[in-house]
Write a protein that holds these residues in place. Structure first.
Motif, PDB file in Angstrom:
ATOM      1  N   TYR A  33     -11.144  -5.628  -2.860  1.00 17.74           N
ATOM      2  CA  TYR A  33      -9.831  -4.974  -2.915  1.00 17.74           C
ATOM      3  C   TYR A  33      -9.776  -4.041  -4.117  1.00 17.74           C
ATOM      4  O   TYR A  33     -10.047  -4.440  -5.236  1.00 17.74           O
ATOM      5  CB  TYR A  33      -8.724  -6.023  -3.033  1.00 17.74           C
ATOM      6  N   GLN A  34      -9.415  -2.765  -3.850  1.00 18.11           N
ATOM      7  CA  GLN A  34      -9.311  -1.779  -4.925  1.00 18.11           C
ATOM      8  C   GLN A  34      -7.910  -1.177  -5.012  1.00 18.11           C
ATOM      9  O   GLN A  34      -7.434  -0.899  -6.096  1.00 18.11           O
ATOM     10  CB  GLN A  34     -10.344  -0.681  -4.726  1.00 18.11           C
ATOM     11  N   SER A  35      -7.282  -0.956  -3.863  1.00 10.71           N
ATOM     12  CA  SER A  35      -5.942  -0.370  -3.834  1.00 10.71           C
ATOM     13  C   SER A  35      -5.328  -0.652  -2.466  1.00 10.71           C
ATOM     14  O   SER A  35      -6.053  -0.928  -1.501  1.00 10.71           O
ATOM     15  CB  SER A  35      -6.004   1.137  -4.072  1.00 10.71           C
ATOM     16  N   ARG A  37      -4.101   1.460  -0.386  1.00  6.51           N
ATOM     17  CA  ARG A  37      -4.575   2.477   0.569  1.00  6.51           C
ATOM     18  C   ARG A  37      -5.967   2.144   1.115  1.00  6.51           C
ATOM     19  O   ARG A  37      -6.214   2.189   2.316  1.00  6.51           O
ATOM     20  CB  ARG A  37      -4.577   3.846  -0.091  1.00  6.51           C
ATOM     21  N   SER A  38      -6.906   1.773   0.231  1.00  7.65           N
ATOM     22  CA  SER A  38      -8.261   1.459   0.705  1.00  7.65           C
ATOM     23  C   SER A  38      -8.268   0.183   1.536  1.00  7.65           C
ATOM     24  O   SER A  38      -9.015   0.077   2.510  1.00  7.65           O
ATOM     25  CB  SER A  38      -9.244   1.355  -0.465  1.00  7.65           C
ATOM     26  N   GLY A  90       2.939   5.912   0.375  1.00 10.52           N
ATOM     27  CA  GLY A  90       1.751   5.887  -0.482  1.00 10.52           C
ATOM     28  C   GLY A  90       1.043   7.187  -0.535  1.00 10.52           C
ATOM     29  O   GLY A  90       1.263   8.128   0.090  1.00 10.52           O
TER      30      GLY A  90
END
Length: 90
Positions: A33-35, A37-38, A90
C-alpha cells in the motif's frame, strides 16, 4: 487494513444505492500500500493481493447513502444504518 469495494447507483438527486462487491483484510506492508489512488488501481485491475480477499453476495443488500452536503471536492452522506461517509475527490 480493512477495505471494501462497492458500486454506487444514483436513484434520486440526494440518494445513491450502494452494492458492496468485495472485501479485503491484510497488512499494508504485505499488499504494498502506497496511496489510496494506487490501491484503487490495484483493486480495479483485479490483481491478486496477498490478503484475505472475498466477494460479497449482492442478493439481500439494501444499502443506500443520502447526500447531506456536496461541493466540488467534498461529499458528506449518511448511510441507511447510521454510518457517516466523507468522500473527497482524489
Amino acid at each position: 487494513m480493512v477495505s471494501v469495494a462497492a458500486r454506487f447507483k444514483p436513484v434520486s438527486e440526494r440518494r445513491v444505492e450502494v452494492k458492496f462487491e468485495r472485501s479485503l483484510l491484510g497488512l499494508k506492508r504485505l499488499i504494498n500500500y502506497q496511496s489510496p489512488r494506487s490501491f484503487i488501481q490495484q483493486l480495479e485491475s483485479n490483481q491478486p493481493l496477498p490478503a484475505i480477499d472475498f466477494n460479497i453476495e449482492n442478493r439481500d443488500q439494501q444499502g443506500w447513502l443520502d447526500i447531506t452536503y456536496l461541493d466540488e471536492d467534498l461529499r458528506i452522506g449518511r448511510g441507511n444504518e447510521g454510518s457517516v461517509f466523507v468522500l473527497t475527490k482524489g
